[in-house]
Motif scaffolding. Sequence first.
Motif, PDB file in Angstrom:
ATOM      1  N   GLU A   1       4.048 -15.188  12.607  1.00  0.00           N
ATOM      2  CA  GLU A   1       3.969 -13.946  11.853  1.00  0.00           C
ATOM      3  C   GLU A   1       4.328 -12.778  12.771  1.00  0.00           C
ATOM      4  OE1 GLU A   1       0.048 -13.730  10.267  1.00  0.00           O
ATOM      5  OE2 GLU A   1       0.318 -15.455   8.943  1.00  0.00           O
ATOM      6  N   VAL A   2       5.057 -11.826  12.235  1.00  0.00           N
ATOM      7  CA  VAL A   2       5.477 -10.648  12.998  1.00  0.00           C
ATOM      8  C   VAL A   2       5.188  -9.404  12.169  1.00  0.00           C
ATOM      9  CG1 VAL A   2       7.404  -9.463  14.129  1.00  0.00           C
ATOM     10  CG2 VAL A   2       7.300 -11.968  14.148  1.00  0.00           C
ATOM     11  N   GLY A   3       4.699  -8.364  12.807  1.00  0.00           N
ATOM     12  CA  GLY A   3       4.435  -7.122  12.093  1.00  0.00           C
ATOM     13  C   GLY A   3       4.100  -6.003  13.039  1.00  0.00           C
ATOM     14  N   ARG A   4       3.890  -4.834  12.458  1.00  0.00           N
ATOM     15  CA  ARG A   4       3.562  -3.644  13.261  1.00  0.00           C
ATOM     16  C   ARG A   4       2.062  -3.435  13.385  1.00  0.00           C
ATOM     17  NH1 ARG A   4       8.333  -2.352  15.599  1.00  0.00           N
ATOM     18  NH2 ARG A   4       7.785  -0.164  15.809  1.00  0.00           N
ATOM     19  N   ASN A   5       1.288  -4.050  12.466  1.00  0.00           N
ATOM     20  CA  ASN A   5      -0.166  -3.965  12.536  1.00  0.00           C
ATOM     21  C   ASN A   5      -0.750  -5.184  11.823  1.00  0.00           C
ATOM     22  OD1 ASN A   5      -0.720  -3.256   9.615  1.00  0.00           O
ATOM     23  ND2 ASN A   5       0.572  -1.502  10.183  1.00  0.00           N
ATOM     24  N   PRO A   6      -2.037  -5.488  12.043  1.00  0.00           N
ATOM     25  CA  PRO A   6      -2.630  -6.702  11.475  1.00  0.00           C
ATOM     26  C   PRO A   6      -2.575  -6.791   9.957  1.00  0.00           C
ATOM     27  CG  PRO A   6      -4.036  -5.793  13.198  1.00  0.00           C
ATOM     28  CD  PRO A   6      -2.969  -4.778  12.934  1.00  0.00           C
ATOM     29  N   GLU A   7      -2.488  -5.635   9.267  1.00  0.00           N
ATOM     30  CA  GLU A   7      -2.489  -5.641   7.806  1.00  0.00           C
ATOM     31  C   GLU A   7      -1.096  -5.872   7.221  1.00  0.00           C
ATOM     32  OE1 GLU A   7      -4.028  -3.104   9.608  1.00  0.00           O
ATOM     33  OE2 GLU A   7      -5.930  -4.208   9.432  1.00  0.00           O
ATOM     34  N   GLU A   8      -0.075  -5.859   8.053  1.00  0.00           N
ATOM     35  CA  GLU A   8       1.296  -5.961   7.549  1.00  0.00           C
ATOM     36  C   GLU A   8       2.087  -7.017   8.308  1.00  0.00           C
ATOM     37  OE1 GLU A   8       2.992  -2.091   7.749  1.00  0.00           O
ATOM     38  OE2 GLU A   8       1.632  -1.217   6.274  1.00  0.00           O
ATOM     39  N   MET A   9       1.506  -8.179   8.483  1.00  0.00           N
ATOM     40  CA  MET A   9       2.179  -9.261   9.188  1.00  0.00           C
ATOM     41  C   MET A   9       3.025 -10.073   8.212  1.00  0.00           C
ATOM     42  SD  MET A   9       1.258  -8.853  12.342  1.00  0.00           S
ATOM     43  CE  MET A   9       1.451 -10.374  13.263  1.00  0.00           C
ATOM     44  N   GLU A  10       4.265 -10.328   8.583  1.00  0.00           N
ATOM     45  CA  GLU A  10       5.206 -11.075   7.751  1.00  0.00           C
ATOM     46  C   GLU A  10       5.372 -12.484   8.313  1.00  0.00           C
ATOM     47  OE1 GLU A  10      10.010 -11.081   6.704  1.00  0.00           O
ATOM     48  OE2 GLU A  10       9.121  -9.516   7.963  1.00  0.00           O
ATOM     49  N   VAL A  11       5.274 -13.492   7.437  1.00  0.00           N
ATOM     50  CA  VAL A  11       5.499 -14.864   7.873  1.00  0.00           C
ATOM     51  C   VAL A  11       6.996 -15.066   8.096  1.00  0.00           C
ATOM     52  CG1 VAL A  11       5.277 -17.306   7.303  1.00  0.00           C
ATOM     53  CG2 VAL A  11       3.465 -15.709   6.642  1.00  0.00           C
ATOM     54  N   ARG A  12       7.378 -15.368   9.326  1.00  0.00           N
ATOM     55  CA  ARG A  12       8.786 -15.579   9.673  1.00  0.00           C
ATOM     56  C   ARG A  12       9.120 -17.072   9.780  1.00  0.00           C
ATOM     57  NH1 ARG A  12      10.814 -11.058  12.685  1.00  0.00           N
ATOM     58  NH2 ARG A  12      10.099  -9.146  11.624  1.00  0.00           N
ATOM     59  N   GLN A  13       8.197 -17.848  10.319  1.00  0.00           N
ATOM     60  CA  GLN A  13       8.410 -19.289  10.468  1.00  0.00           C
ATOM     61  C   GLN A  13       7.233 -20.039   9.872  1.00  0.00           C
ATOM     62  OE1 GLN A  13       9.352 -18.893  14.951  1.00  0.00           O
ATOM     63  NE2 GLN A  13      10.492 -20.726  14.324  1.00  0.00           N
TER      64      GLN A  13
ATOM     65  N   GLY B   1       7.373  -2.517  19.607  1.00  0.00           N
ATOM     66  CA  GLY B   1       6.306  -2.155  18.685  1.00  0.00           C
ATOM     67  C   GLY B   1       5.830  -3.286  17.815  1.00  0.00           C
ATOM     68  N   ASP B   2       6.594  -4.395  17.785  1.00  0.00           N
ATOM     69  CA  ASP B   2       6.149  -5.569  17.020  1.00  0.00           C
ATOM     70  C   ASP B   2       4.957  -6.227  17.688  1.00  0.00           C
ATOM     71  OD1 ASP B   2       8.012  -5.468  14.985  1.00  0.00           O
ATOM     72  OD2 ASP B   2       9.371  -6.937  15.871  1.00  0.00           O
ATOM     73  N   THR B   3       4.210  -6.959  16.874  1.00  0.00           N
ATOM     74  CA  THR B   3       3.232  -7.916  17.358  1.00  0.00           C
ATOM     75  C   THR B   3       3.614  -9.259  16.765  1.00  0.00           C
ATOM     76  OG1 THR B   3       1.430  -6.309  17.540  1.00  0.00           O
ATOM     77  CG2 THR B   3       0.804  -8.623  17.310  1.00  0.00           C
ATOM     78  N   VAL B   4       3.617 -10.306  17.592  1.00  0.00           N
ATOM     79  CA  VAL B   4       4.006 -11.629  17.123  1.00  0.00           C
ATOM     80  C   VAL B   4       2.852 -12.601  17.359  1.00  0.00           C
ATOM     81  CG1 VAL B   4       5.188 -12.087  19.326  1.00  0.00           C
ATOM     82  CG2 VAL B   4       5.700 -13.501  17.334  1.00  0.00           C
ATOM     83  N   THR B   5       2.532 -13.370  16.317  1.00  0.00           N
ATOM     84  CA  THR B   5       1.439 -14.339  16.381  1.00  0.00           C
ATOM     85  C   THR B   5       1.958 -15.721  16.030  1.00  0.00           C
ATOM     86  OG1 THR B   5      -0.289 -12.730  15.833  1.00  0.00           O
ATOM     87  CG2 THR B   5      -0.783 -15.042  15.389  1.00  0.00           C
TER      88      THR B   5
END
Length: 267
Positions: free
Chosen positions: A190-202, A246-250
Amino acid sequence: MRIARFAHAKGMSFGAVEGEPEAGPQGLTIAEIEGHPFGKLSFSGARWALSDVRLLSPILPSKVVCVGRNYADHAAELGNDVPKEPLLFLKPSTSVIGPRDAIRLPIFSKQVEHEAELAVVIGAPGARRADRAAAERAIFGYTCANDVTARDLQRSDAQWTRAKGFDSFCPIGPWITTGLDVSDLEIRCEVGRNPEEMEVRQLGRTKDMVFDVPGLVSYISHVMTLLPGDVVLTGTPAGVSPLVEGDTVTVRIDGIGELTNPVVPVA
């Protein structure tokens, strides 16, 4: 068991993480292990709340051995054929970082991408020319990894050392999970700019690997000796995409946990 490496007020230690990760970090503690975790564990008696220490990369490998195009859908998305035997490359030990450490975007690349992967940690006594059974015995445990890649450099260079080898391009963590069946686990990035807006990429499953874990460890051990603490990255499913400042990746893997890193430019 979950084995972590962590920094505390008196230094750095290995420890066993206690509690259920689903309850959140506030409910977890870490019990200090005397020495390294490869062998019979001995505990010092010291214990901390996980929120009071800083998790580091769970191991410092002598080398990180990676497997390319080990998921057919990922090979296809980059226009490549599935290899007939494992496609190996190395990441330097200096690329390894831990949870919450920053992925630093190099000035040489305009297209840095994430690759969520299951990582295998080799235990004692290592593996050299191991058959499948010996390869399984050589596995200490598993953790999450992100095979960060400068995709434009991967395309332009004749080989992948520069594209894969920048400092900070191998986040691993949050800990090593032992005794885990990894034949069919979900891998999510998941990648996003903040914990509430994480997008599933893989979103993939380990059952879709072209070459399974024991087969990979065996194959690699016939090329190079795997030492205790070495790490094998087993490939990434489809969905790789660019990271920007500025991204965060999880990276999240069933049965292990999650590995989160911010993305920043090189200072």
